[in-house]
Motif scaffolding. Structure first.
Motif, PDB file in Angstrom:
ATOM      1  N   MET A  62      56.645  66.636  39.200  1.00 13.11           N
ATOM      2  CA  MET A  62      57.874  65.876  39.174  1.00 13.11           C
ATOM      3  C   MET A  62      57.948  65.092  37.861  1.00 13.11           C
ATOM      4  N   LYS A  63      59.088  65.110  37.269  1.00 16.05           N
ATOM      5  CA  LYS A  63      59.296  64.452  35.985  1.00 16.05           C
ATOM      6  C   LYS A  63      59.035  62.946  36.066  1.00 16.05           C
ATOM      7  N   LEU A  64      59.372  62.337  37.200  1.00 16.44           N
ATOM      8  CA  LEU A  64      59.164  60.903  37.394  1.00 16.44           C
ATOM      9  C   LEU A  64      57.687  60.548  37.280  1.00 16.44           C
ATOM     10  N   PHE A  65      56.826  61.316  37.938  1.00  9.29           N
ATOM     11  CA  PHE A  65      55.397  61.021  37.913  1.00  9.29           C
ATOM     12  C   PHE A  65      54.805  61.223  36.523  1.00  9.29           C
ATOM     13  N   ARG A  66      55.275  62.224  35.813  1.00 11.93           N
ATOM     14  CA  ARG A  66      54.798  62.434  34.442  1.00 11.93           C
ATOM     15  C   ARG A  66      55.186  61.244  33.566  1.00 11.93           C
ATOM     16  N   LYS A  67      56.420  60.761  33.728  1.00 15.43           N
ATOM     17  CA  LYS A  67      56.878  59.609  32.955  1.00 15.43           C
ATOM     18  C   LYS A  67      56.039  58.373  33.283  1.00 15.43           C
ATOM     19  N   LEU A  68      55.776  58.146  34.566  1.00 18.50           N
ATOM     20  CA  LEU A  68      54.954  56.998  34.968  1.00 18.50           C
ATOM     21  C   LEU A  68      53.537  57.117  34.419  1.00 18.50           C
ATOM     22  N   SER A  69      52.978  58.317  34.491  1.00 16.70           N
ATOM     23  CA  SER A  69      51.628  58.550  33.985  1.00 16.70           C
ATOM     24  C   SER A  69      51.553  58.319  32.479  1.00 16.70           C
ATOM     25  N   ASP A  70      52.497  58.864  31.748  1.00 16.82           N
ATOM     26  CA  ASP A  70      52.509  58.689  30.292  1.00 16.82           C
ATOM     27  C   ASP A  70      52.675  57.222  29.918  1.00 16.82           C
ATOM     28  N   SER A  71      53.531  56.518  30.632  1.00 16.82           N
ATOM     29  CA  SER A  71      53.750  55.104  30.365  1.00 16.82           C
ATOM     30  C   SER A  71      52.490  54.284  30.630  1.00 16.82           C
ATOM     31  N   THR A  72      51.809  54.583  31.731  1.00 20.69           N
ATOM     32  CA  THR A  72      50.574  53.863  32.065  1.00 20.69           C
ATOM     33  C   THR A  72      49.483  54.168  31.046  1.00 20.69           C
TER      34      THR A  72
ATOM     35  N   LEU B 134      57.403  61.221  50.145  1.00 23.02           N
ATOM     36  CA  LEU B 134      57.085  59.874  50.627  1.00 23.02           C
ATOM     37  C   LEU B 134      55.675  59.476  50.217  1.00 23.02           C
ATOM     38  N   LEU B 135      54.736  60.378  50.376  1.00 24.24           N
ATOM     39  CA  LEU B 135      53.344  60.103  50.036  1.00 24.24           C
ATOM     40  C   LEU B 135      53.193  59.844  48.538  1.00 24.24           C
ATOM     41  N   GLY B 136      53.806  60.687  47.724  1.00 24.07           N
ATOM     42  CA  GLY B 136      53.709  60.521  46.274  1.00 24.07           C
ATOM     43  C   GLY B 136      54.321  59.217  45.798  1.00 24.07           C
ATOM     44  N   LEU B 137      55.513  58.918  46.275  1.00 22.44           N
ATOM     45  CA  LEU B 137      56.178  57.681  45.862  1.00 22.44           C
ATOM     46  C   LEU B 137      55.439  56.453  46.356  1.00 22.44           C
ATOM     47  N   SER B 138      54.920  56.502  47.583  1.00 21.68           N
ATOM     48  CA  SER B 138      54.203  55.333  48.103  1.00 21.68           C
ATOM     49  C   SER B 138      52.894  55.104  47.354  1.00 21.68           C
ATOM     50  N   ARG B 139      52.217  56.176  46.961  1.00 21.22           N
ATOM     51  CA  ARG B 139      50.995  56.018  46.163  1.00 21.22           C
ATOM     52  C   ARG B 139      51.302  55.460  44.784  1.00 21.22           C
TER      53      ARG B 139
ATOM     54  N   ASP C 184      52.067  51.773  45.207  1.00 17.73           N
ATOM     55  CA  ASP C 184      50.829  51.009  45.428  1.00 17.73           C
ATOM     56  C   ASP C 184      50.033  50.834  44.142  1.00 17.73           C
ATOM     57  N   MET C 185      49.948  51.892  43.331  1.00 20.94           N
ATOM     58  CA  MET C 185      49.212  51.793  42.072  1.00 20.94           C
ATOM     59  C   MET C 185      49.840  50.772  41.131  1.00 20.94           C
ATOM     60  N   HIS C 186      51.152  50.800  41.037  1.00 21.84           N
ATOM     61  CA  HIS C 186      51.821  49.867  40.127  1.00 21.84           C
ATOM     62  C   HIS C 186      51.781  48.440  40.649  1.00 21.84           C
ATOM     63  N   LYS C 187      51.780  48.270  41.957  1.00 21.66           N
ATOM     64  CA  LYS C 187      51.605  46.923  42.512  1.00 21.66           C
ATOM     65  C   LYS C 187      50.206  46.405  42.188  1.00 21.66           C
TER      66      LYS C 187
ATOM     67  N   HIS D 142      56.919  42.142  33.044  1.00 18.98           N
ATOM     68  CA  HIS D 142      58.325  42.519  33.196  1.00 18.98           C
ATOM     69  C   HIS D 142      58.487  44.024  33.403  1.00 18.98           C
ATOM     70  N   LYS D 143      57.712  44.788  32.666  1.00 17.50           N
ATOM     71  CA  LYS D 143      57.788  46.242  32.763  1.00 17.50           C
ATOM     72  C   LYS D 143      57.371  46.721  34.159  1.00 17.50           C
ATOM     73  N   HIS D 144      56.261  46.159  34.675  1.00 16.02           N
ATOM     74  CA  HIS D 144      55.795  46.573  35.998  1.00 16.02           C
ATOM     75  C   HIS D 144      56.738  46.102  37.095  1.00 16.02           C
ATOM     76  N   ALA D 145      57.369  44.963  36.910  1.00 14.84           N
ATOM     77  CA  ALA D 145      58.347  44.493  37.904  1.00 14.84           C
ATOM     78  C   ALA D 145      59.500  45.484  38.008  1.00 14.84           C
ATOM     79  N   ASP D 146      59.986  45.963  36.873  1.00 10.23           N
ATOM     80  CA  ASP D 146      61.066  46.953  36.882  1.00 10.23           C
ATOM     81  C   ASP D 146      60.606  48.267  37.515  1.00 10.23           C
ATOM     82  N   THR D 147      59.411  48.707  37.167  1.00 10.59           N
ATOM     83  CA  THR D 147      58.884  49.958  37.728  1.00 10.59           C
ATOM     84  C   THR D 147      58.711  49.839  39.233  1.00 10.59           C
ATOM     85  N   ILE D 148      58.167  48.727  39.695  1.00  9.60           N
ATOM     86  CA  ILE D 148      57.976  48.518  41.137  1.00  9.60           C
ATOM     87  C   ILE D 148      59.319  48.504  41.850  1.00  9.60           C
ATOM     88  N   ARG D 149      60.289  47.830  41.274  1.00  9.74           N
ATOM     89  CA  ARG D 149      61.621  47.772  41.878  1.00  9.74           C
ATOM     90  C   ARG D 149      62.236  49.175  41.971  1.00  9.74           C
ATOM     91  N   ASN D 150      62.110  49.961  40.911  1.00  7.77           N
ATOM     92  CA  ASN D 150      62.652  51.329  40.925  1.00  7.77           C
ATOM     93  C   ASN D 150      61.943  52.210  41.943  1.00  7.77           C
TER      94      ASN D 150
END
Length: 140
Positions: free
Chosen positions: A1-11, A54-59, A62-65, A100-108
């Motif tokens: 999923m493109k979303l997870f790749r973006k999150l991984s690259d950002s982290t 659901l599992l992927g998004l919840s994980r 949790d990681m970003h929290k 600030h960045k993690h707050a936005d990511t968590i909210r999204n």
């Protein structure tokens, strides 16, 4: 999923920036003391429609929290209220680059998770999850 790749690259980029910042200030990073746990997902045959999402998004949420909590702990250690040390530059860096960045990511991620939960309850969850994935392709 493109979303997870973006999150991984950002982290990954955040980690590199943090290591550069730490070493610039004379610190060192010992990656041998880094701990993390990987939870194996149940076999695919046990999933219902939408459960993988659901599992992927919840994980990811949790990681970003967890990362946000760690940044808050460091911020607390270097704040004026702490007896240990006061370092305004570190506080500013953490706020600017992480908090600030993690707050936005968590909210999204929380919003995406809420959307997938509501979509999985529809009459045709296969179509709903497909449409949600199409939506993420355009948004991310």
């Amino acid at each position: 999923m493109k979303l997870f790749r973006k999150l991984s690259d950002s982290t990954w980029d955040d980690a590199i920036d943090l290591i550069k910042y730490t070493t610039k200030r004379g610190g060192s990073v010992d990656l041998s003391k880094t701990t993390y746990s990987v939870v194996a997902p149940p076999p695919l045959r046990e999933f219902r429609i939408g459960t993988v999402e659901l599992l992927g998004l919840s994980r990811a949420l949790d990681m970003h929290k967890h990362l946000a909590n760690q940044a808050h702990d460091i911020h607390k250690d270097v704040s004026a209220h702490s007896q240990k040390v006061h370092d305004a530059e570190v506080m500013s860096y953490l706020e600017k680059e992480f908090v600030h960045k993690h707050a936005d990511t968590i909210r999204n991620l929380a919003g995406y998770l809420r959307d997938v939960v509501s979509l999985s309850e529809l009459e045709n969850p296969n179509l709903a999850v497909f449409m949600f994935d199409e939506y993420l392709q355009k948004v991310v």
